[in-house]
Motif scaffolding. Sequence first.
Motif, PDB file in Angstrom:
ATOM      1  N   ALA A  83      24.419 -28.067  18.909  1.00  0.00           N
ATOM      2  CA  ALA A  83      25.554 -27.257  18.475  1.00  0.00           C
ATOM      3  C   ALA A  83      25.232 -25.770  18.546  1.00  0.00           C
ATOM      4  O   ALA A  83      26.040 -24.962  19.008  1.00  0.00           O
ATOM      5  CB  ALA A  83      25.957 -27.643  17.059  1.00  0.00           C
ATOM      6  N   GLY A  84      24.031 -25.389  18.103  1.00  0.00           N
ATOM      7  CA  GLY A  84      23.637 -23.983  18.112  1.00  0.00           C
ATOM      8  C   GLY A  84      23.621 -23.413  19.518  1.00  0.00           C
ATOM      9  O   GLY A  84      24.150 -22.331  19.781  1.00  0.00           O
ATOM     10  N   ARG A  85      23.008 -24.162  20.440  1.00  0.00           N
ATOM     11  CA  ARG A  85      22.966 -23.701  21.839  1.00  0.00           C
ATOM     12  C   ARG A  85      24.388 -23.567  22.381  1.00  0.00           C
ATOM     13  O   ARG A  85      24.741 -22.589  23.036  1.00  0.00           O
ATOM     14  CB  ARG A  85      22.190 -24.710  22.703  1.00  0.00           C
ATOM     15  CG  ARG A  85      20.738 -24.919  22.279  1.00  0.00           C
ATOM     16  CD  ARG A  85      19.836 -23.892  22.893  1.00  0.00           C
ATOM     17  NE  ARG A  85      18.436 -24.076  22.510  1.00  0.00           N
ATOM     18  CZ  ARG A  85      17.566 -23.081  22.461  1.00  0.00           C
ATOM     19  NH1 ARG A  85      17.927 -21.857  22.755  1.00  0.00           N
ATOM     20  NH2 ARG A  85      16.314 -23.315  22.114  1.00  0.00           N
ATOM     21  N   GLN A  86      25.235 -24.573  22.113  1.00  0.00           N
ATOM     22  CA  GLN A  86      26.592 -24.565  22.650  1.00  0.00           C
ATOM     23  C   GLN A  86      27.423 -23.427  22.074  1.00  0.00           C
ATOM     24  O   GLN A  86      28.165 -22.774  22.803  1.00  0.00           O
ATOM     25  CB  GLN A  86      27.288 -25.897  22.353  1.00  0.00           C
ATOM     26  CG  GLN A  86      26.913 -27.021  23.295  1.00  0.00           C
ATOM     27  CD  GLN A  86      26.937 -26.623  24.751  1.00  0.00           C
ATOM     28  OE1 GLN A  86      25.889 -26.525  25.373  1.00  0.00           O
ATOM     29  NE2 GLN A  86      28.100 -26.353  25.310  1.00  0.00           N
ATOM     30  N   LEU A  87      27.295 -23.202  20.777  1.00  0.00           N
ATOM     31  CA  LEU A  87      28.067 -22.122  20.153  1.00  0.00           C
ATOM     32  C   LEU A  87      27.713 -20.781  20.780  1.00  0.00           C
ATOM     33  O   LEU A  87      28.586 -19.975  21.085  1.00  0.00           O
ATOM     34  CB  LEU A  87      27.792 -22.089  18.645  1.00  0.00           C
ATOM     35  CG  LEU A  87      28.597 -23.082  17.808  1.00  0.00           C
ATOM     36  CD1 LEU A  87      28.137 -23.032  16.353  1.00  0.00           C
ATOM     37  CD2 LEU A  87      30.086 -22.753  17.894  1.00  0.00           C
ATOM     38  N   ALA A  88      26.405 -20.543  20.975  1.00  0.00           N
ATOM     39  CA  ALA A  88      25.967 -19.266  21.537  1.00  0.00           C
ATOM     40  C   ALA A  88      26.504 -19.102  22.958  1.00  0.00           C
ATOM     41  O   ALA A  88      26.979 -18.029  23.342  1.00  0.00           O
ATOM     42  CB  ALA A  88      24.451 -19.186  21.529  1.00  0.00           C
ATOM     43  N   LEU A  89      26.434 -20.187  23.745  1.00  0.00           N
ATOM     44  CA  LEU A  89      26.914 -20.111  25.125  1.00  0.00           C
ATOM     45  C   LEU A  89      28.418 -19.888  25.167  1.00  0.00           C
ATOM     46  O   LEU A  89      28.920 -19.081  25.960  1.00  0.00           O
ATOM     47  CB  LEU A  89      26.565 -21.412  25.857  1.00  0.00           C
ATOM     48  CG  LEU A  89      25.105 -21.509  26.275  1.00  0.00           C
ATOM     49  CD1 LEU A  89      24.718 -22.950  26.558  1.00  0.00           C
ATOM     50  CD2 LEU A  89      24.849 -20.638  27.495  1.00  0.00           C
ATOM     51  N   THR A  90      29.140 -20.593  24.293  1.00  0.00           N
ATOM     52  CA  THR A  90      30.591 -20.439  24.259  1.00  0.00           C
ATOM     53  C   THR A  90      30.960 -19.014  23.862  1.00  0.00           C
ATOM     54  O   THR A  90      31.847 -18.398  24.463  1.00  0.00           O
ATOM     55  CB  THR A  90      31.208 -21.451  23.270  1.00  0.00           C
ATOM     56  OG1 THR A  90      30.710 -22.751  23.600  1.00  0.00           O
ATOM     57  CG2 THR A  90      32.709 -21.467  23.362  1.00  0.00           C
ATOM     58  N   ALA A  91      30.253 -18.482  22.870  1.00  0.00           N
ATOM     59  CA  ALA A  91      30.550 -17.117  22.434  1.00  0.00           C
ATOM     60  C   ALA A  91      30.299 -16.126  23.571  1.00  0.00           C
ATOM     61  O   ALA A  91      31.116 -15.223  23.826  1.00  0.00           O
ATOM     62  CB  ALA A  91      29.693 -16.768  21.222  1.00  0.00           C
TER      63      ALA A  91
END
Lengths: 226, 274, 118
Positions: A83-91
Motif C-alpha cells: 500500500a505504501g509503495r502504491q500510494l507514493a507512486l499514485t501521488a
Amino acid sequence: MVSAVVAVTLRELLRRRRALVLVVALPLAFYLARIDTTGQAIRFLALGVGWAVATLSLFTHVSSRDLDQRLAIVGASPSALVAGRQLALTATGLGLAGAYFALVALTQDVTHLWTVALLLGTSVLIAAPLGAAVSLLVPRELEGALALLSIMALQMLADPDGTGAKFLPLWSTREFTTYAVDPSGGADLTQGLLHFAAVAALAAVITWIAGVLRLRPRRLPVPSTR
Amino acid sequence: MTPAEEWSRRLDRSLIELGVEPAEARRLTEDSHEEARGAGADPSELYGPAAAYAVRLAQAVRTPQPRLSTMPAGEVVLRLSGVSKRYGRHTVFDNVSLTLRAGEVAAVVGANGCGKSTLLKICCGTTAPSGGVVERTARIGYAPQQGGVSGFLTPAEHFRLFGAVHGMGRRKAVSTGNQLCRRLGWRPRSGLSAARLSGGTQQKLNVVLSELNSPDLILLDEPYQGFDQDSYLDFWDQVLKWRDAGAGVLVVTHLLQDLERVDHLVELHRSEDQ
Amino acid sequence: MSVNLRQQWLHGFLDVCLLCLLAERRDYGLGLTQRLVAAGFDEIPGGTLYPSLVRLEKQGLVETDWVPSATGPRRKYYDLTAAGHEAVADRIGSWHQFRDSVESLTVQAQRARAERLG
C-alpha cells in the motif's frame, strides 16, 4: 508504517533523477507529436502518462523487492508495504497528471475540460497498479519494460471499436477523450467509467494479492521451552 | 607544524573516521599529546604510528553493548529438526538439525552452492523446507548477503524505515542506529545515500539494520564481504558481543577461520544428484 | 621463554596488573611502566598501556587528574575509583581461582613427567 513506506518511496523516486526526467518527457513527446488534432493529442498524452507511470511503478517495485522482502521477514506487514509503495507512486503520477492537465487547459480548446482531468487521473490510477502487477510476474526490469511496451503499443494500435480493444487496460481513455472533445460523438461516459473501475480494481487486487503472497514469510512456530 | 602536532592531527582525524565522537576524539588527542610531553617523548615513539594507535584507542572507548535480548539465557531461539531441501530429484541438504539458544553463536559453513543461503532463507521463512520442522522465535534481525539496503536512501532514512517496522520513534531509531554504527567503527555522514558509501560501509549499514530492534535472534548471510581486515575482526567481535548480550546468532560463512569461537557448527556438504 | 608469549600473556592480564598497581598508590603513565618492569615484566609499549588505561577509565574503575609538575610539563595521574577498589578485590579472587586451575594442571603434568622419567 504505511506513511514511512510512502515517505521512503517518494524520496527514492525524487533521487532517480534520470528516470524522473524521462517520465516527465515521455508524455510531452506523445502530446507534441499529435498536437495538431486535439482529440488525438489528449488521448496520446493520457497514454503517455499511463506508460510513464506504469514504467516508474515497475522500476520501483523491482528495485525495492529485496528490501521489502527483508522488511517483511523482520515483521513489516506485507499489505502496508504494498500500500505504501502504491500510494507514493499514485501521488507522484497524479502530480504529473496535474501538471499536464494545466498544459492542456492552457494550450487546447476543450468542451468538457474536467473530463481531461478525469482521463489523466484514471490513466494514473490504472497505470500504477498495472506496473506493479507486471513487476510481480517478471524477474527483471528489462522484461517488465518490454511487457509494458507491448501492452502500450497494442493500446495505441488496436482499433478502439473492435472487441479486442476492450480487453486492454486503457480502453476507457478513448471514451473520455471523445466525450471531452466532441460530446456529440456518441461516447458513453458511463461505459468508460465502468471499464476504468473494473480495470483499476482488478489491477489493484492482483497487485495486493500477489504482493502479499510474495512478501509474506511462512509462519514459524515458536520453539517449545526446552 | 612539529612532528608531534602532525601526529596529533592524524590521530584526531583517524579517531573521528573510526566513529569516535569529535569532542571525545579531541579530548583523547589532547591527552595523548600532553601525556607524551609529560613523558618527554615524541608521541610516535611513545604510542607508535597515529593510525594504529587510533584503532586501539577507538576500541577502548567504544561503549559496551547494552543487553540485547529480553529472553532468559538458555531459552531456545531456533530449532531445526531434520530439515531437508530438495529441488525435484536433487537434494541440496538433508537432515540438518540444530538447537540454538539465547547467548549462543552458530556458524553455517560449506562450499559455495551447498545450500547455506537456502538454509538461512528457510530460517527466515521465505523458503519452505522439503522436510523437517523449523521452530523460531518471533523477534529476529536479518542481514542478507546483498540487496538489504536501498542505494537511494541515507543511513538515517534506513534507520527511520526499519524503526517504523519495529514500532520505534523516528528519533530513537536514528540515534540507536548511529550508536550501533559507531560500535562498528563508522560514523555516518548525513545526506550521503547508501549507493555512495564504500562496499564495506554498506555492509556495516546492512549489519546495523539487523540489530536495530535488539532482536532475540540475528540471522546473517556473509555480511562482512567487502569489510577490510580491521572491520572483519570488529565484525566477529560484534558477533561475540551480541552473544554476550544474550542474543542467539546464526552466521552463514564460507571462511573457516574464527570458528573456534562459535558454539555450534552446521556443516553442509555438496550432495551428489540422486 | 619467548618474549612473544610473555607479551601475549601480559596482554590478557594487563588490566588486573594495572588495577593492582593503582590499588597500591596512584601513578602516572611512565611510573606505571617502570613499576611493571620492576615487577619483572618486559617494557610495555605506550600504544598498549594507554588504551588499557582509557578502557579502565571508561569502565569507571579509574579516574584521572592532571597534576602540575615543578620540573616540567603537567602529568596525568591515574587513581582507582570506589568501583575500582571493589573491582580489584573481585579480580584478585578470580585470579587466584584461575591461577589455582593452571597450577593444578601444571603440577599434574610435572608429576606425570617425573613418573615417566623416573
